[in-house]
Design a protein around this motif. Sequence first.
Motif, PDB file in Angstrom:
ATOM      1  N   HIS A  76      67.814  58.668  72.703  1.00 54.19           N
ATOM      2  CA  HIS A  76      68.036  59.646  71.633  1.00 54.19           C
ATOM      3  C   HIS A  76      69.357  59.367  70.917  1.00 54.19           C
ATOM      4  O   HIS A  76      69.428  59.436  69.690  1.00 54.19           O
ATOM      5  CB  HIS A  76      68.058  61.075  72.186  1.00 54.19           C
ATOM      6  CG  HIS A  76      66.719  61.658  72.498  1.00 54.19           C
ATOM      7  ND1 HIS A  76      65.527  61.209  71.977  1.00 54.19           N
ATOM      8  CD2 HIS A  76      66.396  62.713  73.293  1.00 54.19           C
ATOM      9  CE1 HIS A  76      64.537  61.953  72.424  1.00 54.19           C
ATOM     10  NE2 HIS A  76      65.035  62.874  73.239  1.00 54.19           N
ATOM     11  N   ASP A  77      70.411  59.062  71.679  1.00 60.30           N
ATOM     12  CA  ASP A  77      71.712  58.763  71.073  1.00 60.30           C
ATOM     13  C   ASP A  77      71.602  57.576  70.120  1.00 60.30           C
ATOM     14  O   ASP A  77      72.133  57.611  69.008  1.00 60.30           O
ATOM     15  CB  ASP A  77      72.761  58.475  72.153  1.00 60.30           C
ATOM     16  CG  ASP A  77      73.229  59.730  72.880  1.00 60.30           C
ATOM     17  OD1 ASP A  77      73.128  60.835  72.316  1.00 60.30           O
ATOM     18  OD2 ASP A  77      73.707  59.594  74.025  1.00 60.30           O
ATOM     19  N   ARG A  78      70.924  56.526  70.555  1.00 59.22           N
ATOM     20  CA  ARG A  78      70.755  55.329  69.706  1.00 59.22           C
ATOM     21  C   ARG A  78      69.912  55.648  68.473  1.00 59.22           C
ATOM     22  O   ARG A  78      70.227  55.204  67.367  1.00 59.22           O
ATOM     23  CB  ARG A  78      70.120  54.190  70.506  1.00 59.22           C
ATOM     24  CG  ARG A  78      71.073  53.546  71.504  1.00 59.22           C
ATOM     25  CD  ARG A  78      70.567  52.211  72.022  1.00 59.22           C
ATOM     26  NE  ARG A  78      69.253  52.279  72.622  1.00 59.22           N
ATOM     27  CZ  ARG A  78      69.015  52.344  73.936  1.00 59.22           C
ATOM     28  NH1 ARG A  78      70.012  52.353  74.795  1.00 59.22           N
ATOM     29  NH2 ARG A  78      67.790  52.398  74.387  1.00 59.22           N
ATOM     30  N   PHE A  79      68.847  56.404  68.656  1.00 62.28           N
ATOM     31  CA  PHE A  79      67.942  56.794  67.575  1.00 62.28           C
ATOM     32  C   PHE A  79      68.701  57.599  66.519  1.00 62.28           C
ATOM     33  O   PHE A  79      68.597  57.333  65.317  1.00 62.28           O
ATOM     34  CB  PHE A  79      66.783  57.594  68.180  1.00 62.28           C
ATOM     35  CG  PHE A  79      65.696  58.035  67.237  1.00 62.28           C
ATOM     36  CD1 PHE A  79      65.175  57.196  66.272  1.00 62.28           C
ATOM     37  CD2 PHE A  79      65.148  59.312  67.355  1.00 62.28           C
ATOM     38  CE1 PHE A  79      64.146  57.606  65.434  1.00 62.28           C
ATOM     39  CE2 PHE A  79      64.119  59.735  66.527  1.00 62.28           C
ATOM     40  CZ  PHE A  79      63.623  58.884  65.559  1.00 62.28           C
ATOM     41  N   LYS A  80      69.496  58.573  66.970  1.00 62.93           N
ATOM     42  CA  LYS A  80      70.269  59.396  66.039  1.00 62.93           C
ATOM     43  C   LYS A  80      71.280  58.560  65.264  1.00 62.93           C
ATOM     44  O   LYS A  80      71.417  58.703  64.049  1.00 62.93           O
ATOM     45  CB  LYS A  80      71.011  60.507  66.789  1.00 62.93           C
ATOM     46  CG  LYS A  80      70.208  61.755  66.958  1.00 62.93           C
ATOM     47  CD  LYS A  80      71.037  62.864  67.534  1.00 62.93           C
ATOM     48  CE  LYS A  80      71.596  63.737  66.446  1.00 62.93           C
ATOM     49  NZ  LYS A  80      71.954  65.082  66.910  1.00 62.93           N
ATOM     50  N   ALA A  81      71.991  57.694  65.975  1.00 61.01           N
ATOM     51  CA  ALA A  81      73.015  56.865  65.338  1.00 61.01           C
ATOM     52  C   ALA A  81      72.389  55.901  64.334  1.00 61.01           C
ATOM     53  O   ALA A  81      72.905  55.738  63.220  1.00 61.01           O
ATOM     54  CB  ALA A  81      73.806  56.105  66.391  1.00 61.01           C
ATOM     55  N   LYS A  82      71.309  55.268  64.703  1.00 58.93           N
ATOM     56  CA  LYS A  82      70.657  54.275  63.842  1.00 58.93           C
ATOM     57  C   LYS A  82      70.187  54.886  62.521  1.00 58.93           C
ATOM     58  O   LYS A  82      70.269  54.254  61.475  1.00 58.93           O
ATOM     59  CB  LYS A  82      69.466  53.660  64.588  1.00 58.93           C
ATOM     60  CG  LYS A  82      68.706  52.622  63.786  1.00 58.93           C
ATOM     61  CD  LYS A  82      67.588  52.012  64.621  1.00 58.93           C
ATOM     62  CE  LYS A  82      66.797  50.989  63.835  1.00 58.93           C
ATOM     63  NZ  LYS A  82      65.716  50.416  64.647  1.00 58.93           N
ATOM     64  N   HIS A  83      69.673  56.139  62.583  1.00 56.43           N
ATOM     65  CA  HIS A  83      69.067  56.739  61.396  1.00 56.43           C
ATOM     66  C   HIS A  83      69.874  57.900  60.820  1.00 56.43           C
ATOM     67  O   HIS A  83      69.414  58.557  59.880  1.00 56.43           O
ATOM     68  CB  HIS A  83      67.643  57.206  61.725  1.00 56.43           C
ATOM     69  CG  HIS A  83      66.734  56.087  62.114  1.00 56.43           C
ATOM     70  ND1 HIS A  83      66.224  55.182  61.199  1.00 56.43           N
ATOM     71  CD2 HIS A  83      66.275  55.687  63.330  1.00 56.43           C
ATOM     72  CE1 HIS A  83      65.472  54.304  61.826  1.00 56.43           C
ATOM     73  NE2 HIS A  83      65.490  54.572  63.118  1.00 56.43           N
ATOM     74  N   GLY A  84      71.069  58.168  61.372  1.00 55.45           N
ATOM     75  CA  GLY A  84      71.910  59.254  60.849  1.00 55.45           C
ATOM     76  C   GLY A  84      71.236  60.615  60.935  1.00 55.45           C
ATOM     77  O   GLY A  84      71.317  61.404  60.002  1.00 55.45           O
ATOM     78  N   LEU A  85      70.585  60.884  62.048  1.00 53.81           N
ATOM     79  CA  LEU A  85      69.820  62.123  62.200  1.00 53.81           C
ATOM     80  C   LEU A  85      70.724  63.321  62.479  1.00 53.81           C
ATOM     81  O   LEU A  85      71.717  63.207  63.182  1.00 53.81           O
ATOM     82  CB  LEU A  85      68.790  61.968  63.330  1.00 53.81           C
ATOM     83  CG  LEU A  85      67.815  60.798  63.155  1.00 53.81           C
ATOM     84  CD1 LEU A  85      66.909  60.680  64.366  1.00 53.81           C
ATOM     85  CD2 LEU A  85      67.008  60.948  61.871  1.00 53.81           C
ATOM     86  N   ALA A  86      70.338  64.478  61.945  1.00 52.88           N
ATOM     87  CA  ALA A  86      71.147  65.690  62.080  1.00 52.88           C
ATOM     88  C   ALA A  86      70.383  66.809  62.784  1.00 52.88           C
ATOM     89  O   ALA A  86      70.655  67.977  62.543  1.00 52.88           O
ATOM     90  CB  ALA A  86      71.592  66.158  60.697  1.00 52.88           C
ATOM     91  N   VAL A  87      69.425  66.446  63.633  1.00 51.70           N
ATOM     92  CA  VAL A  87      68.717  67.449  64.426  1.00 51.70           C
ATOM     93  C   VAL A  87      69.035  67.199  65.895  1.00 51.70           C
ATOM     94  O   VAL A  87      69.392  66.088  66.277  1.00 51.70           O
ATOM     95  CB  VAL A  87      67.191  67.409  64.191  1.00 51.70           C
ATOM     96  CG1 VAL A  87      66.847  67.809  62.767  1.00 51.70           C
ATOM     97  CG2 VAL A  87      66.609  66.054  64.509  1.00 51.70           C
ATOM     98  N   VAL A  88      68.913  68.240  66.705  1.00 55.13           N
ATOM     99  CA  VAL A  88      69.110  68.105  68.147  1.00 55.13           C
ATOM    100  C   VAL A  88      67.886  67.395  68.721  1.00 55.13           C
ATOM    101  O   VAL A  88      66.751  67.775  68.419  1.00 55.13           O
ATOM    102  CB  VAL A  88      69.258  69.497  68.802  1.00 55.13           C
ATOM    103  CG1 VAL A  88      69.312  69.370  70.312  1.00 55.13           C
ATOM    104  CG2 VAL A  88      70.475  70.216  68.262  1.00 55.13           C
ATOM    105  N   LEU A  89      68.111  66.376  69.540  1.00 51.42           N
ATOM    106  CA  LEU A  89      67.015  65.681  70.207  1.00 51.42           C
ATOM    107  C   LEU A  89      67.111  65.941  71.701  1.00 51.42           C
ATOM    108  O   LEU A  89      68.119  65.604  72.331  1.00 51.42           O
ATOM    109  CB  LEU A  89      67.060  64.178  69.927  1.00 51.42           C
ATOM    110  CG  LEU A  89      66.890  63.774  68.460  1.00 51.42           C
ATOM    111  CD1 LEU A  89      66.971  62.263  68.316  1.00 51.42           C
ATOM    112  CD2 LEU A  89      65.572  64.303  67.889  1.00 51.42           C
ATOM    113  N   ALA A  90      66.085  66.557  72.261  1.00 46.90           N
ATOM    114  CA  ALA A  90      66.062  66.911  73.671  1.00 46.90           C
ATOM    115  C   ALA A  90      65.170  65.941  74.444  1.00 46.90           C
ATOM    116  O   ALA A  90      64.131  65.513  73.950  1.00 46.90           O
ATOM    117  CB  ALA A  90      65.563  68.339  73.842  1.00 46.90           C
TER     118      ALA A  90
END
Length: 153
Positions: A76-90
Amino acid sequence: MHEVNDPAPALDLPTDGGGRISLAALKGRPVIVYFYPKDDTTGCTREAQDFTALAPDFAALGVTVIGVSKDTVRKHDRFKAKHGLAVVLASDEDGAACEAWGVWVQKKLYGRDYMGIERATFLIASDGRIAQAWRNVKVAGHAAAVLQAARTL
């Protein structure tokens, strides 16, 4: 299968960034919980990007958006960083939340049956009840439809 007006099942999971999120802690606030099959796949990336693009609108309504898959917190951390995501991923690594929410289902791909996460979204009202549910979600336009529904709470 959980229906509109049913109490939302419990949700208490580790999140990206080493956090933790639970519906109990968010009681009194509306919440979007969306289940998706896998980080960094085409449809799942698009869905997360669409919710991210509308994050300011959800925030203005006081709505927390939580994406849930069986991917690890590290993924999830890598996914968020790669795409600049601003939602919580659980992270629901053991699948208990997917089972509780009724989204761990039999699927079919190229004639082969397998178990997987059904793309589904739940709008939880501030009283902890399911206000709206979308099953077998098609990604295009979905985040906007969820935002529209959230505006009616």
